[in-house]
Design an enzyme around this catalytic site. Structure first.
Site, PDB file in Angstrom:
ATOM      1  CB  SER A 190      16.949 -43.381 -36.374  1.00 53.23           C
ATOM      2  OG  SER A 190      16.985 -43.566 -37.772  1.00 53.23           O
ATOM      3  CE1 TYR A 243      15.517 -48.651 -35.771  1.00 55.15           C
ATOM      4  CE2 TYR A 243      15.275 -46.892 -37.393  1.00 55.15           C
ATOM      5  CZ  TYR A 243      16.040 -47.562 -36.451  1.00 55.15           C
ATOM      6  OH  TYR A 243      17.325 -47.140 -36.177  1.00 55.15           O
TER       7      TYR A 243
END
Length: 287
Positions: free
Chosen positions: A178, A191
């Site tokens: 990401s 995350y």
């Protein structure tokens, strides 16, 4: 989703499904024309019921691959079934397998099922993910931290370890990272940490598996409109989702899936391993 479109405020329970989303994501690769790049290949995609995973599954099928998808929860059964119908409409096989991949034994079971049903394995896409934003680091508890790691990085290790005996020379592993793994995110601390770990895992595995002829690469997207967003963000944050990207909007899953085709197809990327594609909507990253 057009360049001037805005996402209306909305929320839904985790893990989220496609039907309640407004607008519906473009995740069916409807206009994609395959050219036999993956003819006869067998692929396993975690988090394959919707979003990026669905788009990748359909793109792979249109390129000639049979596909197995893993997904988390019973509430996602219809999304998984819909992905299977899209794959089967191309003339390829689709195996669906519901499993909580935060548990090591379930990762092994998913791989075993995929290998048995497809007759082997050539491509592994580690794509499942969990996130839970917090406004203050002090609010991030150990249970959430550990669960995020189990889903977002432990499952990648466990699934790859289970798949390795079935991957031969010419096989490909593709991990999903990401933009947050590249530059962090103040409200997605755990995350971001896991997505940074995915990058390092990709680099290290590519070196470890190079002599076996297995290529390991990574896709690190920016904001993408998938069920995970309304299932984990507040309604007001959903409403502004993606606006921070230079293109002024979130990506559609259909715009991300071709990166996975590129890495999966030896005809396109035989000289690529340990690489990261970053479809981030125009953001320029330092380093």
């Amino acid at each position: 989703m057009g360049e001037d479109s805005r996402i209306p405020a909305q929320e839904q329970p985790y893990p989220g499904t496609t039907d309640p989303m407004t607008p519906r994501p473009r995740d069916e690769m409807a206009d994609y024309q395959g050219s036999g790049l993956l003819l006869g290949k067998r692929a396993l995609i975690t988090g394959g019921d919707s979003g990026i995973g669905r788009a990748v599954a359909v793109a792979f099928a249109k390129e000639g691959a049979d596909v197995a998808i893993g997904y988390l929860a019973e509430v996602e059964d219809e999304d998984a079934a819909h992905t299977a119908r899209l794959v089967e409409a191309t003339g390829r096989r689709c195996v669906v397998h519901r499993a909580d991949l935060s548990v090591q034994e379930n990762c092994q079971g998913l791989v075993d099922d995929a290998v048995e049903e497809l007759g082997g394995l050539d491509i592994l896409v580690n794509n499942c993910a969990y996130q839970q934003p917090v406004e203050d680091f002090a609010d991030l508890d150990s249970e959430t931290w550990e669960y995020t790691f189990r889903v977002n990085i432990h499952s990648y290790f466990w699934t790859t370890k289970a798949a390795l005996p079935h991957l031969a020379d010419g096989s490909a592993i593709i991990n999903t990272s990401s933009i947050n793994g590249l530059r962090g995110n103040r409200t997605l601390i755990d995350y971001s940490a896991t997505k940074g770990a995915v990058l390092a895992l990709t680099y290290a595995l590519s070196q470890s598996l190079r002599e076996r002829g297995i290529r390991v690469n990574c896709v690190a997207p920016g904001p993408v409109w998938t069920p995970l967003i309304p299932a984990t963000f507040t309604a007001d944050r959903v409403e502004s989702f993606g606006e921070q990207a230079p293109m002024g909007r979130a990506a559609e899953p259909d715009e991300i899936a071709p990166s996975y085709v590129f890495f999966a197809a030896g005809r396109l990327s035989s000289y690529y391993t340990g690489e990261v594609l970053t479809p981030v909507g125009g953001e320029t990253l330092p380093g």
